[in-house]
Design an enzyme around this catalytic site. Structure first.
Site, short mmCIF file in Angstrom:
data_model
loop_
_atom_site.label_atom_id
_atom_site.label_comp_id
_atom_site.label_asym_id
_atom_site.label_seq_id
_atom_site.Cartn_x
_atom_site.Cartn_y
_atom_site.Cartn_z
NE ARG A 107 -5.11 -2.67 -0.13
CZ ARG A 107 -6.04 -1.97 -0.79
NH1 ARG A 107 -6.01 -0.66 -0.82
NH2 ARG A 107 -7.00 -2.59 -1.41
CD GLU A 138 -10.57 -7.98 -4.07
OE1 GLU A 138 -9.46 -7.45 -3.84
OE2 GLU A 138 -11.56 -7.82 -3.33
CG ASN A 197 -4.09 -7.50 -5.66
OD1 ASN A 197 -4.32 -6.72 -4.74
ND2 ASN A 197 -4.32 -8.80 -5.57
N1 LIG Z 1 -0.05 -7.90 -9.28
C1 LIG Z 1 0.75 -7.99 -8.21
N2 LIG Z 1 2.04 -7.62 -8.27
C2 LIG Z 1 2.87 -7.71 -7.19
N3 LIG Z 1 2.47 -8.17 -5.98
C3 LIG Z 1 1.20 -8.58 -5.87
C4 LIG Z 1 0.26 -8.51 -6.95
N4 LIG Z 1 -0.93 -8.98 -6.52
C5 LIG Z 1 -0.75 -9.32 -5.24
N5 LIG Z 1 0.51 -9.08 -4.82
C6 LIG Z 1 1.07 -9.38 -3.48
O1 LIG Z 1 0.23 -10.32 -2.84
C7 LIG Z 1 -0.22 -9.81 -1.59
C8 LIG Z 1 -1.63 -10.33 -1.30
O2 LIG Z 1 -2.57 -9.80 -2.22
P1 LIG Z 1 -4.10 -9.66 -1.75
O3 LIG Z 1 -4.87 -9.02 -2.82
O4 LIG Z 1 -4.56 -10.98 -1.24
O5 LIG Z 1 -4.00 -8.68 -0.48
P2 LIG Z 1 -3.72 -7.11 -0.46
O6 LIG Z 1 -3.87 -6.53 -1.82
O7 LIG Z 1 -2.43 -6.87 0.23
O8 LIG Z 1 -4.92 -6.60 0.47
P3 LIG Z 1 -6.46 -6.42 0.01
O9 LIG Z 1 -6.62 -7.04 -1.34
O10 LIG Z 1 -7.25 -7.14 1.05
O11 LIG Z 1 -6.68 -4.96 0.03
C9 LIG Z 1 -0.11 -8.30 -1.71
O12 LIG Z 1 0.00 -7.66 -0.45
C10 LIG Z 1 1.15 -8.16 -2.57
O13 LIG Z 1 2.30 -8.27 -1.79
MG LIG Z 2 -5.50 -6.94 -3.02
#
Ligand SMILES: Nc1ncnc2c1ncn2[C@@H]1O[C@H](COP(=O)(O)OP(=O)(O)OP(=O)(O)O)[C@@H](O)[C@H]1O
Ligand SMILES: [Mg+2]
Lengths: 99, 142
Positions: free
Chosen positions: B107, B48, B52
């Protein structure tokens, strides 16, 4: 992708790992398989899917949206303990039946 | 608690490295004799955070990701996933279940929720324009 069609239900056998890397091709293959209007319901056989993370949740949700528009459904069968936990945790079982 | 092992890997922000990061952490934690479930929990959490970093941190344009991990006596694994990407404006909102900045990309916004439920603690340090560090910890055999 291995699959069988019976009536308006297609069963697709997922295998290997469903992460962000593999999600795009799995998504495209599944969309291709359910694109025929005579397919209403999708059953995902997960017995050979060894890994899934939130990218897989997105793939399942996306196919659910495609089929729900047609009055169809998505169901899964035989998830491994790990994949089952991801489904439970994410609330996917509220819209996807476990057979 | 004293440290029994430590490692650090830098790799390119490419989707094929998601599996690499999972395998690396899985192999590194073996001396703690994890159960299959504990192994899957940790690998999923790493997957995860690395995903990200690739899609949000570096917006799929590439960069370098650092994965570091430490094993402590008493069966604790500590990990950090660090990117020097765009950073997160509002960490609290980002961590909310179902929040995603990329809904059109299918996502689900469940990544942080998965990390939180599979690890004992998840700390997010982020500076917009500078990058993000995700720090996670789990005690095995708990
Ligand atoms: N390393 C990162 N750099 C910048 N923004 C981040 C990072 N990690 C997470 N985010 C932000 O946090 C939000 C939530 O992250 P999360 O992993 O919970 O959901 P997602 O990646 O959007 O969807 P999923 O993981 O379910 O595919 C992301 O949509 C993004 O905007
Ligand atoms: Mg994610």
């Amino acid at each position: 992708m291995k699959h069988t069609i019976k009536g308006d239900t297609i069963t697709v056998y997922l295998s290997g790992e469903l992460d962000h890397h593999s999600a795009e091709s799995v998504r495209q293959e599944l969309e291709g398989l359910i694109s025929s209007p005579r397919v209403k319901n999708l059953v995902l056989d997960l017995s050979r899917l060894s890994f899934m993370d939130s990218s897989g949740i997105g793939v399942v949700l996306g196919r659910y949206k495609t089929l729900a528009k047609r009055g169809g459904t998505v169901a899964v069968r035989e998830p491994t303990a790990h994949v089952n936990r991801i489904f439970s945790m994410s609330g996917l079982y509220q819209i996807v039946e476990k057979l | 608690m004293s440290k029994i092992n430590e490692m650090r890997i830098d790799f390119m922000a490419l989707p094929e490295n998601e599996a690499f990061a999972r395998v690396a952490v899985g192999a590194f934690m073996l001396p703690l004799n994890p159960t299959l479930e504990e192994m899957e929990d940790v690998k999923t959490a790493v997957s995860e955070a690395v995903t990200n970093a690739i899609i949000h941190g570096y917006e799929n344009k590439g960069g370098m990701i650092r994965l570091s991990a430490e094993l402590d006596e008493g069966g604790v694994i500590k990990m950090e996933i660090i990117d020097c990407g765009v950073g997160i404006e509002d960490v609290e909102r980002a961590r909310e279940p179902l929040y995603t900045s990329l809904p059109e990309m299918e996502r689900s916004g469940m990544g942080f929720t998965v990390m939180e439920s599979f690890m004992d603690s998840v700390t997010v340090l982020s500076r917009p324009g500078h990058g993000t560090t995700v720090r996670m910890e789990k005690k095995l055999g708990a």
